[in-house]
Design an enzyme around this catalytic site. Structure first.
Site, PDB file in Angstrom:
ATOM      1  N   ILE A 122       0.837  -1.195   0.000  1.00  8.65           N
ATOM      2  CA  ILE A 122       0.000   0.000   0.000  1.00  8.65           C
ATOM      3  C   ILE A 122       0.875   1.249   0.000  1.00  8.65           C
ATOM      4  CG2 ILE A 122      -1.799   1.267   1.234  1.00  8.65           C
ATOM      5  CD1 ILE A 122      -2.520  -1.434   2.571  1.00  8.65           C
TER       6      ILE A 122
ATOM      7  N   GLY B 246       8.265   5.024   1.993  1.00 14.16           N
ATOM      8  CA  GLY B 246       7.337   4.912   3.115  1.00 14.16           C
ATOM      9  C   GLY B 246       5.948   4.418   2.774  1.00 14.16           C
ATOM     10  N   SER B 247       5.455   3.431   3.492  1.00 11.13           N
ATOM     11  CA  SER B 247       4.119   2.901   3.232  1.00 11.13           C
ATOM     12  C   SER B 247       3.843   1.764   4.202  1.00 11.13           C
ATOM     13  CB  SER B 247       4.011   2.412   1.784  1.00 11.13           C
ATOM     14  OG  SER B 247       5.056   1.506   1.522  1.00 11.13           O
ATOM     15  N   ARG B 248       3.014   0.791   3.760  1.00 11.60           N
ATOM     16  CA  ARG B 248       2.735  -0.347   4.630  1.00 11.60           C
ATOM     17  C   ARG B 248       2.355  -1.566   3.801  1.00 11.60           C
ATOM     18  NH1 ARG B 248      -3.266   1.087   6.765  1.00 11.60           N
ATOM     19  NH2 ARG B 248      -4.252  -0.892   6.270  1.00 11.60           N
TER      20      ARG B 248
END
Length: 215
Positions: free
Chosen positions: A154, A184-186
């Site tokens: 994501i 940056g994310s997940r």
């Protein structure tokens, strides 16, 4: 060792670093200003290098375990309804990556890729409740003799490009490189109900090494 997704931007950053500092050395006579420019550009170069680092990880191959797909912190452990592929209840484990984490995505299990799809979308902050449904993302499902899992890259507010190497029908090895997320994310992992979760909220995990769940 750096990830191949960073080769271009690392090369550009190195050229800019050398060019800016050479120009500053020739055009600026104030020593303090030269040092300030060098220090600022060096910090930027180091940040780029550390972001695209690709450390070697040793994965203990085991069909009864699910390893973390990324480095980061566990931010969600909950039962949810997964409506894209399984269309039933699953156990979701979400791992948030800050810009200083390694951003290589690795296969949580070995097996066959049975589903792989890219979704364009928004760039809400990665911890936003609707990020997993509205942000740019990829969904990958891997199946083996023991388990079928889904994991979803994501994008976050800073992540403007998700790279996914998983292709349907491909045989993959647990812990192997499956993609990269820039800045940056997940990643959300969806497990069958009843799977034993081996991590807790706020726990830090290492991609390809930390066991997040087991059968």
């Amino acid at each position: 060792m750096f990830h191949k997704e960073g080769y271009k931007i690392i090369s550009i950053t190195l050229v800019l670093f050398l060019g800016i500092n050479l120009a500053a050395y020739v055009a600026i006579q104030i020593k303090e200003l030269q040092i300030a420019i060098f220090s600022t550009t060096l910090v930027f170069l180091i940040l780029i290098l550390q972001f695209f680092r690709n450390p070697k990880r040793v994965t203990k191959i085991d069909e009864s375990t699910i390893v973390s797909p990324v480095d980061g912190k566990v931010v969600v452990i909950e039962e949810v309804y997964e409506k894209e592929h399984f269309k039933d209840k699953r156990l979701q484990v979400s791992i948030f990556m800050s810009p200083i984490n390694v951003h290589v995505t690795r296969h949580p299990i070995g097996g066959e890729v049975v589903f792989s799809k890219y979704h364009p979308g928004k760039y809400l902050v990665a911890w936003h409740p609707k990020a997993s449904e509205e942000n740019e993302r990829t969904t990958v499902v891997v199946k083996n003799n023991a388990i079928t899992i889904l994991y979803r890259q994501i994008a976050g507010a800073l992540a403007k490009r998700i790279v996914n190497y998983a292709t349907e029908g491909e045989k993959v090895i647990q812990g192997s490189d499956s993609g990269f997320i820039k800045f940056g994310s997940r990643v959300d992992v969806y497990l069958p109900i009843g799977t034993k979760v081996d991590v807790s909220l706020d726990q830090k995990v290492r991609g390809g090494e930390s066991v997040i769940a087991s059968l």
